[in-house]
Design an enzyme around this catalytic site. Structure first.
Site, mmCIF file in Angstrom:
data_model
loop_
_atom_site.group_PDB
_atom_site.id
_atom_site.type_symbol
_atom_site.label_atom_id
_atom_site.label_comp_id
_atom_site.label_asym_id
_atom_site.label_seq_id
_atom_site.Cartn_x
_atom_site.Cartn_y
_atom_site.Cartn_z
ATOM 1 N N ARG A 277 30.781 -63.139 -17.088
ATOM 2 C CA ARG A 277 31.424 -62.063 -17.837
ATOM 3 C C ARG A 277 32.892 -62.377 -18.064
ATOM 4 O O ARG A 277 33.591 -62.800 -17.143
ATOM 5 C CB ARG A 277 31.290 -60.734 -17.073
ATOM 6 C CG ARG A 277 29.822 -60.377 -16.865
ATOM 7 C CD ARG A 277 29.623 -59.047 -16.198
ATOM 8 N NE ARG A 277 28.187 -58.787 -16.058
ATOM 9 C CZ ARG A 277 27.662 -57.688 -15.513
ATOM 10 N NH1 ARG A 277 28.466 -56.734 -15.065
ATOM 11 N NH2 ARG A 277 26.357 -57.543 -15.432
ATOM 12 N N ARG A 292 35.327 -58.517 -8.812
ATOM 13 C CA ARG A 292 35.230 -58.671 -10.267
ATOM 14 C C ARG A 292 35.524 -60.117 -10.628
ATOM 15 O O ARG A 292 36.669 -60.531 -10.698
ATOM 16 C CB ARG A 292 36.224 -57.724 -10.962
ATOM 17 C CG ARG A 292 36.030 -57.589 -12.456
ATOM 18 C CD ARG A 292 36.994 -56.573 -13.052
ATOM 19 N NE ARG A 292 36.810 -55.243 -12.502
ATOM 20 C CZ ARG A 292 35.865 -54.386 -12.926
ATOM 21 N NH1 ARG A 292 35.075 -54.712 -13.908
ATOM 22 N NH2 ARG A 292 35.744 -53.205 -12.351
ATOM 23 N N GLU A 364 31.046 -49.174 -7.004
ATOM 24 C CA GLU A 364 29.777 -49.489 -7.666
ATOM 25 C C GLU A 364 29.202 -50.824 -7.204
ATOM 26 O O GLU A 364 29.879 -51.846 -7.179
ATOM 27 C CB GLU A 364 29.989 -49.552 -9.185
ATOM 28 C CG GLU A 364 28.695 -49.917 -9.912
ATOM 29 C CD GLU A 364 28.902 -50.205 -11.404
ATOM 30 O OE1 GLU A 364 29.933 -49.779 -11.953
ATOM 31 O OE2 GLU A 364 28.020 -50.851 -11.991
ATOM 32 N N SER A 367 23.761 -50.537 -10.894
ATOM 33 C CA SER A 367 23.655 -49.598 -11.993
ATOM 34 C C SER A 367 22.197 -49.639 -12.421
ATOM 35 O O SER A 367 21.684 -50.692 -12.759
ATOM 36 C CB SER A 367 24.570 -50.070 -13.124
ATOM 37 O OG SER A 367 25.006 -48.989 -13.889
ATOM 38 N N ARG A 405 29.271 -58.614 -4.313
ATOM 39 C CA ARG A 405 29.716 -57.294 -3.865
ATOM 40 C C ARG A 405 29.001 -56.873 -2.579
ATOM 41 O O ARG A 405 29.594 -56.184 -1.741
ATOM 42 C CB ARG A 405 29.488 -56.251 -4.965
ATOM 43 C CG ARG A 405 30.504 -56.405 -6.090
ATOM 44 C CD ARG A 405 30.490 -55.253 -7.068
ATOM 45 N NE ARG A 405 31.453 -55.509 -8.133
ATOM 46 C CZ ARG A 405 31.725 -54.668 -9.126
ATOM 47 N NH1 ARG A 405 31.077 -53.509 -9.211
ATOM 48 N NH2 ARG A 405 32.608 -54.982 -10.046
#
Length: 443
Positions: A277, A292, A364, A367, A405
């Site tokens: 990403r 991230r 988070e 999802s 994560r």
RNA sequence: GGUGGCGUGUCCGAGUGGCCGAAGGAGCACGCCUCGAAAGCGUGUGACGGUGCAAGCCGUCCGUGGGUUCAAAUCCCACCGCCACCGCCA
């Protein structure tokens, strides 16, 4: 025959979408407004009407042209002079080309517009546009109560010699990570643990899929055309491919342009892949640590089912993602995102947030989304039921779970006063050790 | 990367300019036969789009995109994919 506007299934599906939207009318406008999107219904109606008109006219002319061609053949066979007929036929052909072009143009315009309209949230999703508007569904596990000041995963990992962000930056720049020794092993263990859990206890089929995909594939799941800037693109010669931002992309598109026998559904797929990403537009955020990154690895879950059952399937998938954290004994909570905060593809999204002691909050980690028929329409994933009726499938996806994560949460939640890390029992068969001692060695 | 061959419906496979959405076979569905089944016989069996309340009618699709022609699965060009051999390679 001249040009055709029927050949692209992507466009055909976009048409279907347009008609569905027009049929919903004000309801569609209302639902999309909850996502912050202003639907220009008259524009869609106009384009649809123009396209259909041109197609009807084109079909008419083409039918005439076919008859004329046949009569030329007949006449020629009987020895008559056909030069006059040929001139007529040629003129007709020009007309057809002209009308076809106009039809194509309208279809393209419509298709381009349709591809940028987000999925409609269901009414069940709460109002609002930010995470603050989300509804908390439940909290699971006890937030650890340390008798000392907990460190964050960077301090812990670097002190243990299992995380090396400086060297990652040397290799590739910011937002990359290097794990080492027990850290690398831990990552491998987490991936294997998740995959085993999903394939043996939750009924998922494991896949190994391409990490580079083409434009059609990215369009099918909705990353393109709108979110190109979030993707890494590669190119060799005239060939262009995108690095997948999630295994959702290849897994969901597996059945693109297929008609699935309803009795074989639901499909439950999982894959462990790297995810790439660009993180464009998140410059200031999460600059520290491994929360991230431009590249991380993740075990992804995808379900494909009939549209009527997707709401139930969403609950199943949520429970499968939650099981990962439960078995690891990590504290987390589940929230239902507000309509305006759910992603482009989604009708309804649950986020799972894991407790991060260093930030003193839930962050988070997964999802889980019900995309309804949105992606299926774009990708051409259809279902045929026993009566032979066809409709678009529903698709769902969720992380189950991201490795990085999870690792960060595990380090932080399971840290001891001396900086050592306790490994959850469920993971020990995969790591081969139950502790990372303060000096970084496994034990 | 090189040379040669090939790409037709769910599958196999015929089809070298009009009568081809496409023979034939298999599969599948339904019916007949049968106590039941198999075999046999008969009928049906693609997708997409336009139009219509519907039955239907019309159009497009023979890897993809162009071209030639009044007319293309069939001829020409490009690209993609598959197979075989060679080269290179984890």
């Amino acid at each position: 025959m001249i040009t055709s506007w029927h050949t692209s299934s992507k466009e055909g599906n976009a048409m279907h979408d347009a008609r569905a939207l027009v049929q919903l009318g004000d309801e569609a406008v209302r639902r999309l407004a909850r996502k912050g999107y202003t639907l220009d219904l008259p524009a869609i109606e106009e384009l649809l009407h123009r396209r259909n008109q041109k197609i009807a006219l084109g079909d008419e002319l083409r039918a005439e042209s076919k008859k004329l061609a046949a009569s030329v053949g007949q006449a020629a066979k009987s020895g008559a002079d056909v030069s006059e007929l040929k001139i007529q036929a040629r003129a007709l052909k020009e007309q057809i080309a002209d009308v076809s072009f106009q039809a194509d143009q309208a279809a393209h315009e419509l298709s381009e517009l349709m591809l940028t309209i987000p999925n409609m949230p269901v009414d069940e999703a709460p109002d609002g546009f930010s995470e603050d508007d989300a509804v908390e569904v439940r909290r699971v596990g006890d937030v650890p109560d340390f008798g000392f000041e907990p460190k964050d995963h960077v301090d812990l990992g670097e002190a243990l010699g299992i995380l090396d962000l400086a060297r990652a930056t040397k290799l590739s720049g910011p937002r990359f990570s290097v794990t080492r020794a027990a850290g690398a092993k831990l990552e491998r263990a987490l991936a294997a643990f998740f995959l085993d859990l999903h394939t043996t206890e939750h009924g998922y089929t494991e896949f190994s899929v391409p990490n580079l995909v083409n434009t059609e594939t990215m369009t099918g799941t909705g990353q393109l055309p709108k979110f190109e800037e979030d993707l890494f693109k590669t190119g060799v010669g005239s060939r262009e491919l995108y690095l997948i931002p999630t295994a959702e992309v290849p897994l969901t598109n597996l059945h693109g342009d297929e008609i699935i026998d309803a009795e074989t559904l639901p499909y439950a797929y999982t894959s462990h892949t790297p995810c790439y990403r660009s993180e464009a537009g998140s410059y200031g955020r999460d600059t520290r640590g491994i929360l991230r990154l431009h590249q991380f690895s993740k075990v992804e879950l995808v379900r494909i089912c009939e549209a009527e059952t997707s709401r139930d399937e969403l609950e199943k998938m949520l429970s499968h993602a939650e099981a990962c954290l439960r078995k690891l004994g990590l504290a987390y909570r589940v929230i239902m995102l507000a309509a305006g905060d759910t992603g482009f593809n989604s009708t309804l999204t649950y986020d799972i947030e894991v407790w991060l002691p260093s930030q003193d909050k839930y962050r988070e980690i997964s999802s889980v989304s019900d995309c309804g028929q949105f992606q299926a329409r774009r990708a051409g994933i259809r279902v045929r039921d026993k009566q032979g009726r066809k409709q678009f499938a529903a698709t769902l996806n969720g992380s189950g779970l991201p490795i990085g994560r999870t690792l960060a949460a595990l380090l932080e939640q399971n840290q001891q006063a001396d900086g050592s890390i306790r490994i959850p029992d469920a993971l020990v068969p995969y790591t081969g050790f139950s502790m990372i001692k303060a000096d970084g060695t496994p034990a």
